[in-house]
Design a protein around this motif. Structure first.
Motif: not given
Length: 228
Positions: A143-151, A108-127
């Protein structure tokens, strides 16, 4: 195509507008009654009521409450588990948007964990929604790239929110035109993280899931699948 929308907040309201602009008939909406401030109507509920579309409270969508002749259920920022019997009451089933590159960051908190784990790439999925939390076949993904300082907030609002609308629009248009895309997720790469600060979601209609006892929560099911 007749669509039922389950969701909430700004993303749910934006998905509602997108579906209507694409020519879909939104036959019903489920959303929380109020915003988090407890004083104003949830944005999706407000949008539906302004348009004269029937609304029901989140957590009450079942096979018996689903509008007749619904072709597709769309989940847009919805934390409700949509059970198998409910999905079977539609022509095509149900799809949802998840703000990660599934099978990575289920939960349920994919975006928060993406930032917490310092992933360089994120994205979205319709499933395609299934009996497994965030585990259904992929209908659309990017997919999208995660910029430095992304929140967490900037990643969601500036990148994953608009990406989700694009992907949902593409998937819904495909389904309406008889194009069904289903790419199974590769379990080898699957990860699951617990909710950051919320209780686990409960699952209705478990009588159709013979391998899970009544009362089993999403988090317990995910744990059984194996957390990596």
């Amino acid at each position: 195509m007749k669509v039922f929308l389950a969701g909430q907040k700004a993303f749910g309201a934006a998905a509602f507008a997108m579906l209507r602009s694409s020519g879909c008939e939104v036959v019903g909406v489920s959303a929380p009654a109020l915003r988090e401030d407890g004083e104003r109507h949830d944005r999706l509920r407000a949008a539906a009521e302004d348009a004269g579309v029937p609304w029901m409270r989140s957590g009450t969508l079942r096979a018996e409450t689903l509008p007749a002749k619904t072709d597709l259920i769309v989940a847009a920022h919805s934390h409700d588990f949509i059970g198998r019997r409910t999905r079977m009451g539609t022509t095509f089933g149900a799809i949802g948007y998840h703000p990660s590159l599934l099978p990575r960051h289920r939960g349920r908190d994919a975006v928060r964990w993406t930032i917490h784990m310092k992933d360089p790439i994120a994205g979205g999925s319709v499933y395609w929604l299934s009996d497994k939390m965030d585990g259904g076949d992929i209908a659309a993904q990017d997919f999208v790239f995660i910029s430095p300082g992304e929140t967490v907030d900037s990643l969601w609002r500036e990148k994953l929110f608009p990406l989700g609308l694009v992907l949902l629009d593409a998937a819904v248009r495909d389904i309406a035109n008889g194009i069904i895309r289903r790419q199974p997720q590769t379990e080898t790469y699957a990860t699951w993280e617990p909710s950051w600060d919320r209780p686990p979601a409960e699952r209705p209609e478990l009588d159709l899931l013979g391998h899970l006892p009544a009362g089993t929560s999403v988090s317990r099911q995910a744990a059984r699948a194996g957390r990596r």
